[in-house]
Design a protein around this motif. Structure first.
Motif, mmCIF file in Angstrom:
data_model
loop_
_atom_site.group_PDB
_atom_site.id
_atom_site.type_symbol
_atom_site.label_atom_id
_atom_site.label_comp_id
_atom_site.label_asym_id
_atom_site.label_seq_id
_atom_site.Cartn_x
_atom_site.Cartn_y
_atom_site.Cartn_z
ATOM 1 N N GLU A 124 34.815 -78.094 -133.923
ATOM 2 C CA GLU A 124 35.097 -78.464 -132.536
ATOM 3 C C GLU A 124 34.897 -77.299 -131.577
ATOM 4 O O GLU A 124 34.586 -77.495 -130.407
ATOM 5 C CB GLU A 124 36.532 -78.987 -132.414
ATOM 6 N N GLY A 125 35.118 -76.098 -132.043
ATOM 7 C CA GLY A 125 34.967 -74.935 -131.179
ATOM 8 C C GLY A 125 34.870 -73.667 -131.999
ATOM 9 O O GLY A 125 35.191 -73.638 -133.184
ATOM 10 N N GLN A 126 34.399 -72.627 -131.325
ATOM 11 C CA GLN A 126 34.195 -71.345 -132.007
ATOM 12 C C GLN A 126 34.689 -70.225 -131.115
ATOM 13 O O GLN A 126 34.381 -70.184 -129.922
ATOM 14 C CB GLN A 126 32.711 -71.166 -132.316
ATOM 15 N N THR A 127 35.485 -69.332 -131.672
ATOM 16 C CA THR A 127 36.018 -68.194 -130.922
ATOM 17 C C THR A 127 35.671 -66.909 -131.651
ATOM 18 O O THR A 127 35.967 -66.760 -132.838
ATOM 19 C CB THR A 127 37.549 -68.292 -130.757
ATOM 20 N N GLU A 128 35.026 -65.997 -130.926
ATOM 21 C CA GLU A 128 34.659 -64.707 -131.501
ATOM 22 C C GLU A 128 35.409 -63.605 -130.776
ATOM 23 O O GLU A 128 35.443 -63.551 -129.543
ATOM 24 C CB GLU A 128 33.151 -64.475 -131.384
ATOM 25 N N ARG A 129 36.028 -62.718 -131.529
ATOM 26 C CA ARG A 129 36.729 -61.576 -130.959
ATOM 27 C C ARG A 129 36.039 -60.293 -131.411
ATOM 28 O O ARG A 129 35.773 -60.112 -132.591
ATOM 29 C CB ARG A 129 38.195 -61.557 -131.402
ATOM 30 N N THR A 130 35.766 -59.429 -130.482
ATOM 31 C CA THR A 130 35.127 -58.155 -130.798
ATOM 32 C C THR A 130 35.943 -57.014 -130.181
ATOM 33 O O THR A 130 36.638 -57.186 -129.166
ATOM 34 C CB THR A 130 33.691 -58.094 -130.247
ATOM 35 N N LEU A 131 35.869 -55.867 -130.813
ATOM 36 C CA LEU A 131 36.553 -54.681 -130.302
ATOM 37 C C LEU A 131 35.629 -53.931 -129.355
ATOM 38 O O LEU A 131 34.445 -53.737 -129.644
ATOM 39 C CB LEU A 131 36.963 -53.770 -131.455
ATOM 40 N N ALA A 132 36.175 -53.502 -128.230
ATOM 41 C CA ALA A 132 35.375 -52.754 -127.258
ATOM 42 C C ALA A 132 36.266 -51.712 -126.571
ATOM 43 O O ALA A 132 37.472 -51.933 -126.380
ATOM 44 C CB ALA A 132 34.776 -53.689 -126.217
ATOM 45 N N PHE A 133 35.665 -50.595 -126.210
ATOM 46 C CA PHE A 133 36.411 -49.532 -125.543
ATOM 47 C C PHE A 133 36.331 -49.710 -124.032
ATOM 48 O O PHE A 133 35.250 -49.841 -123.453
ATOM 49 C CB PHE A 133 35.850 -48.164 -125.936
ATOM 50 N N SER A 134 37.479 -49.768 -123.382
ATOM 51 C CA SER A 134 37.549 -49.923 -121.932
ATOM 52 C C SER A 134 37.631 -48.544 -121.289
ATOM 53 O O SER A 134 38.618 -47.810 -121.478
ATOM 54 C CB SER A 134 38.776 -50.765 -121.554
ATOM 55 N N LYS A 135 36.591 -48.185 -120.540
ATOM 56 C CA LYS A 135 36.581 -46.895 -119.854
ATOM 57 C C LYS A 135 37.633 -46.864 -118.751
ATOM 58 O O LYS A 135 38.232 -45.814 -118.462
ATOM 59 C CB LYS A 135 35.203 -46.624 -119.278
ATOM 60 N N GLU A 136 37.845 -48.029 -118.096
ATOM 61 C CA GLU A 136 38.799 -48.081 -116.995
ATOM 62 C C GLU A 136 40.226 -47.821 -117.486
ATOM 63 O O GLU A 136 40.986 -47.077 -116.866
ATOM 64 C CB GLU A 136 38.732 -49.440 -116.312
ATOM 65 N N LEU A 137 40.569 -48.447 -118.628
ATOM 66 C CA LEU A 137 41.929 -48.298 -119.146
ATOM 67 C C LEU A 137 42.042 -47.191 -120.176
ATOM 68 O O LEU A 137 43.141 -46.758 -120.524
ATOM 69 C CB LEU A 137 42.391 -49.621 -119.766
#
Length: 316
Positions: A117-130
């Motif tokens: 019914e649906g697909q959710t992908e989570r990826t790690l990323a570095f936030s320069k702002e935070l």
């Protein structure tokens, strides 16, 4: 039931179990594929509960369940393969390509259609702002899946299709019947079929039929029936014993019918013809293997005796 799970060797031996096949050198012992169950409508009948059967509660046809599949560290190509494996190439609830899940699969239960019914992908990323690592989530509502290649996977598509077995067709384990048994409580069933399929001889079995392949046009096995077999000749008339007969071939038992054009016609349980077996394992020797005890050796009688004597001398 090993003849259902192992491929029959090309040399066509009478049997190919571990005990009967040879001295340990068995390169042709190959597993006969993966186990699948046909889709068909279960038969509803009342039976008494015993220590040999099981009780289960089945879901009503049309019942829907929801669950999640979690995956980690897979590539985009691997994700597409996963989606095809779940949906069998058709992400539609009306598709006839279905899996088998749960209990009672040999009896017709457990046919289910899985859809995404649906697909959710989570990826790690570095936030320069935070200045920290964060999860980025991407949801997909419209799921596209790759179809299964029909040209390269005809057997798979045949076995998972709900429409392959037509309504009303009897799907069951192979059945045998022993009309000569004094105990009528154990005179019929799969056990009697396997006994008959081995020629009815426990000491020197001679296997006739193996499990048909999914791709075969004829995917049925005949019922075998053991009856008293009478023989008439110029000198005497009487009962020769009992043999298993194919119910679709009342002209004779399987063992005799199969023996007309082969070398397996011997009914002496202490011997068995070896014309269809491999040559002697000794290089340059054209002899045939010999039978010792319950198993076949890989050497002719002459070479076998030489090896046996050499071993005895070495032990001394």
């Amino acid at each position: 039931a090993f003849e259902f799970y192992m491929e029959k060797p090309a040399r066509n031996p009478p049997t190919w179990t571990y005990d009967f096949y040879g001295d340990g050198d068995r390169p042709e012992n190959i597993i006969n594929g993966r186990k699948f169950y046909w889709h068909f409508t279960p038969k509803q009948k009342k039976v008494s509960k015993t220590n040999r059967n099981a009780t289960m509660e089945s879901a009503i046809k049309g019942t829907e369940f929801a669950f999640k599949v979690y995956f980690n560290n897979i590539t985009s190509d691997e994700l597409e393969i996963l989606k095809t494996a779940i949906t069998l190439g058709e992400n539609d609830s009306d598709s006839n390509l279905c899996h088998k899940l749960g209990h009672g699969k040999p009896l017709g239960y457990g046919s289910v259609k899985l859809t995404i019914e649906g697909q959710t992908e989570r990826t790690l990323a570095f936030s320069k702002e935070l200045g920290e690592i964060q999860y980025r989530t991407m949801k997909t509502e419209n799921i596209n899946v790759e179809c299964i290649d029909a040209q390269n996977n005809p057997s798979l598509l045949k076995i998972v299709d709900l429409t392959t077995i037509k309504e009303g067709v009897n799907v069951c384990y192979p059945l045998g019947e022993d009309s000569t048994s004094k105990n009528q409580n154990v005179c019929s069933g799969p056990l009697q079929w396997f006994i008959g399929n081995k020629g009815g001889f426990a000491n020197n079995p001679d296997i006739d039929m193996v499990l048909p392949k999914i791709s075969d046009e004829k995917i049925t096995l005949p019922k075998l029936r053991k009856t008293e077999e009478k023989q008439t000749n110029a000198e005497s008339t009487g009962t020769q014993g009992a043999s298993y007969r194919n119910t679709r071939n009342q002209g004779g038992s399987y063992r005799n019918a199969r023996s007309q054009d082969t070398s397996h016609k011997s009914t002496n349980e202490s011997t068995l013809a070896t014309d269809s077996l491999q040559k002697c394992k000794t290089p340059g020797c054209e002899g045939r293997p010999t039978r010792q005890g319950k198993g076949w050796t890989s050497y002719c009688p002459s070479c076998y005796e030489k090896i046996k004597k050499a071993k005895e001398n070495k032990d001394k």
